[in-house]
Write an enzyme that holds these catalytic residues in place. Structure first.
Site, PDB file in Angstrom:
ATOM      1  N   GLN A  91      10.683   3.874   2.036  1.00 48.20           N
ATOM      2  CA  GLN A  91       9.918   4.761   3.020  1.00 48.20           C
ATOM      3  C   GLN A  91      10.905   5.827   2.712  1.00 48.20           C
ATOM      4  O   GLN A  91      12.031   5.514   3.884  1.00 48.20           O
ATOM      5  CB  GLN A  91       9.134   4.064   4.272  1.00 48.20           C
ATOM      6  N   LYS A 187      -0.569   7.302 -10.865  1.00 47.51           N
ATOM      7  CA  LYS A 187      -1.402   6.562 -10.272  1.00 47.51           C
ATOM      8  C   LYS A 187      -1.783   7.703  -8.962  1.00 47.51           C
ATOM      9  O   LYS A 187      -1.166   8.243  -8.744  1.00 47.51           O
ATOM     10  CB  LYS A 187      -0.071   5.895  -9.913  1.00 47.51           C
ATOM     11  N   ASP A 213       7.137  -2.555 -13.677  1.00 53.80           N
ATOM     12  CA  ASP A 213       7.338  -1.655 -12.457  1.00 53.80           C
ATOM     13  C   ASP A 213       9.381  -2.105 -11.901  1.00 53.80           C
ATOM     14  O   ASP A 213       9.437  -4.106 -12.431  1.00 53.80           O
ATOM     15  CB  ASP A 213       6.325  -2.621 -11.490  1.00 53.80           C
TER      16      ASP A 213
HETATM   17  C1  R5P Z   1       5.774   2.131  -6.259  1.00 55.78           C
HETATM   18  O1  R5P Z   1       5.900   3.232  -6.374  1.00 55.78           O
HETATM   19  C2  R5P Z   1       6.644   1.222  -6.416  1.00 55.78           C
HETATM   20  O2  R5P Z   1       7.157   1.077  -7.850  1.00 55.78           O
HETATM   21  C3  R5P Z   1       5.577  -0.069  -7.206  1.00 55.78           C
HETATM   22  O3  R5P Z   1       4.519   0.463  -7.656  1.00 55.78           O
HETATM   23  C4  R5P Z   1       4.975  -0.318  -6.063  1.00 55.78           C
HETATM   24  O4  R5P Z   1       5.682  -0.961  -4.475  1.00 55.78           O
HETATM   25  C5  R5P Z   1       4.333  -2.090  -6.030  1.00 55.78           C
HETATM   26  O5  R5P Z   1       2.923  -2.262  -4.855  1.00 55.78           O
HETATM   27  P1  R5P Z   1       2.059  -3.178  -5.060  1.00 55.78           P
HETATM   28  O6  R5P Z   1       2.363  -4.344  -6.068  1.00 55.78           O
HETATM   29  O7  R5P Z   1       1.553  -3.364  -3.898  1.00 55.78           O
HETATM   30  O8  R5P Z   1       1.454  -2.225  -5.594  1.00 55.78           O
END
Ligand code: R5P
Length: 286
Positions: A91, A187, A213
């Site tokens: 955030q 995304k 990621d």
């Molecule tokens: C967001 O920009 C992060 O790099 C991750 O892609 C994200 O936090 C993944 O969250 P979730 O597993 O809830 O999709």
């Protein structure tokens, strides 16, 4: 001295051994109404390292305030926080009027108490460097991406490393290290559990695809990527993250979406931990 809590004793021992520090446990008492009391080992040396990975962060932030202020009262002059996972970094802007910019608030809270903060793959998107979010005298962001890349390079399948969004490009590139193929998707996030992914315009048919990621939380991002990669004909889809925050139900959703193997580093204790970061952090501490 490396100060740690009971639930991180195993990681603390590994880190202390690798960094040549003495690991000492902070005793923690929870009163019936939920308040906490800590007891630090005494005497404290003038310089101490505090280990606290900040998954489930809210109570741990209170611990860190209690710990750091007590350490100062006991004479500590230099405190380093090692937070393998640093929470509240996502955030980083007020997306709607009235929203908290949690990254700045929590970053300041830590920087006011610790001279140095060391973390791994913090989620820095709209800020360039960790010091912009955590303005401590030293703010060190390490990356586990090369360790993750080495994990897959050792498998000799020449995988394609695929990031879910533009933000992941930094990790994907570092993990690929010039020797593995890499690309990123686009995304669109509509809500906590609502993510849409567009694949890059490259052929995935017959490839070993590794989704990469910094963090998996609900797992929704990786689930969508995996579905798309499978539909595009990938021969095998694996996924790897630095910080595994996801629960068993999310792991099952990943498997159902076609992820053959999900691995993570041990910044957050999780059944998927396969890649150790104690050596990386110890080198930075030294
Ligand atoms: C967001 O920009 C992060 O790099 C991750 O892609 C994200 O936090 C993944 O969250 P979730 O597993 O809830 O999709």
């Amino acid at each position: 001295m490396l100060l740690h809590f009971e639930d991180e004793a195993v990681f603390a021992e590994q880190l202390a051994r690798a960094a040549g520090l003495e690991a000492m446990q902070v005793a923690r008492h929870r009163f019936p109404d939920g308040e906490l009391k800590l007891r630090l080992p005494v005497p404290l040396p003038p310089s101490a390292v505090v280990l606290r990975s900040l998954h489930h962060p809210n109570e741990k932030l209170v611990e860190l305030v209690l710990l750091a202020d007590t350490a100062r009262a006991l004479g500590a002059r230099h405190l380093t926080l090692v937070a393998p996972y640093l929470a509240y970094m996502r955030q980083d802007a007020a997306f709607h009027p009235g929203e908290t910019v949690s990254q700045q608030i929590i970053g300041r809270l830590l920087a006011e108490r610790f001279d140095a903060v060391v973390t791994v793959d913090p989620h820095l998107h709209r800020v360039a460097k960790l010091a912009d979010a955590v303005p401590a005298r030293r703010a060190i962001a390490l990356s586990a991406a090369p360790l993750i890349g080495a994990f897959y390079a050792a498998r000799n399948t020449q995988p394609l490393l695929l990031g879910p969004d533009a933000e992941s490009e930094q990790w994907v590139k570092r993990a690929a290290g010039g020797s593995l193929g890499h690309a990123v998707c686009t995304k669109h996030r509509e809500g906590d559990n609502d993510v849409r992914i567009e694949l890059p315009a490259i052929p995935l048919a017959g490839r070993h695809v590794v989704l990469l990621d910094d963090v998996a939380s609900t797992g929704g991002t990786l689930v969508e990527c995996a579905r798309q990669a499978v539909s595009a004909g990938a021969a095998r889809v694996d996924a790897a993250v630095t910080h595994a925050l996801l629960d068993a139900a999310a792991l099952a959703r990943l498997a159902a979406a076609g992820v053959a193997e999900f691995v993570s580093t041990d910044t957050v204790p999780h059944p998927s931990n396969r890649i150790a970061v104690a050596g990386l952090i110890a080198a930075a501490l030294k």
